[in-house]
Design a protein around this motif. Structure first.
Motif, PDB file in Angstrom:
ATOM      1  N   THR A   1       0.824  -1.196   0.000  1.00 34.12           N
ATOM      2  CA  THR A   1       0.000   0.000   0.000  1.00 34.12           C
ATOM      3  C   THR A   1       0.862   1.251   0.000  1.00 34.12           C
ATOM      4  O   THR A   1       1.810   1.367   0.771  1.00 34.12           O
ATOM      5  N   GLY A   2       0.490   2.150  -0.880  1.00 32.53           N
ATOM      6  CA  GLY A   2       1.160   3.439  -0.939  1.00 32.53           C
ATOM      7  C   GLY A   2       0.137   4.535  -0.724  1.00 32.53           C
ATOM      8  O   GLY A   2      -1.017   4.277  -0.392  1.00 32.53           O
ATOM      9  N   GLU A   3       0.558   5.737  -0.935  1.00 27.91           N
ATOM     10  CA  GLU A   3      -0.333   6.888  -0.788  1.00 27.91           C
ATOM     11  C   GLU A   3      -1.519   6.760  -1.744  1.00 27.91           C
ATOM     12  O   GLU A   3      -1.344   6.629  -2.943  1.00 27.91           O
ATOM     13  N   GLY A   4      -2.728   6.743  -1.216  1.00 25.36           N
ATOM     14  CA  GLY A   4      -3.928   6.672  -2.047  1.00 25.36           C
ATOM     15  C   GLY A   4      -4.244   5.289  -2.583  1.00 25.36           C
ATOM     16  O   GLY A   4      -5.166   5.121  -3.357  1.00 25.36           O
ATOM     17  N   GLU A   5      -3.494   4.281  -2.188  1.00 31.33           N
ATOM     18  CA  GLU A   5      -3.732   2.903  -2.629  1.00 31.33           C
ATOM     19  C   GLU A   5      -3.977   2.070  -1.383  1.00 31.33           C
ATOM     20  O   GLU A   5      -3.126   1.994  -0.515  1.00 31.33           O
ATOM     21  N   SER A   6      -5.149   1.447  -1.289  1.00 33.30           N
ATOM     22  CA  SER A   6      -5.389   0.686  -0.059  1.00 33.30           C
ATOM     23  C   SER A   6      -6.365  -0.473  -0.243  1.00 33.30           C
ATOM     24  O   SER A   6      -7.360  -0.558   0.465  1.00 33.30           O
TER      25      SER A   6
END
Length: 86
Positions: A12-17
């Motif tokens: 998971t990164g920024e804005g990805e979940s």
């Protein structure tokens, strides 16, 4: 409804979940993922399965989750199969 958090995409990164929960009361798995997009939705809508209506009903959605989350999905399945204690 009391959702049990099972796991989130390990990358998971920024804005990805992409996320998986278990709802033991309803006996359901709950997924958050990436929108499938019009091409994949069209392909799914055109898929022919005996006993399955053609198309995607308005109240349903096609989502994507990464294959690296297979273990998390397995954990969610195990959670649903365990007796509900609450």
């Amino acid at each position: 409804m009391a959702l049990q958090f099972i796991g989130i995409d390990p990358n998971t990164g920024e804005g990805e979940s992409p996320t998986v929960w278990a709802d033991q009361e309803r006996g359901e798995l709950v997924f958050q993922g990436w929108k499938a997009g019009p091409e994949l939705e069209a392909e799914c809508a055109d898929f022919k399965v005996p006993g399955h209506a053609k198309g995607i009903p308005e109240h349903e959605a096609v989502i994507r989750i990464p294959a690296r989350m297979v273990q998390i999905v397995r954990e969610a399945c195990d959670a649903i199969e365990r007796p509900h204690l609450g």
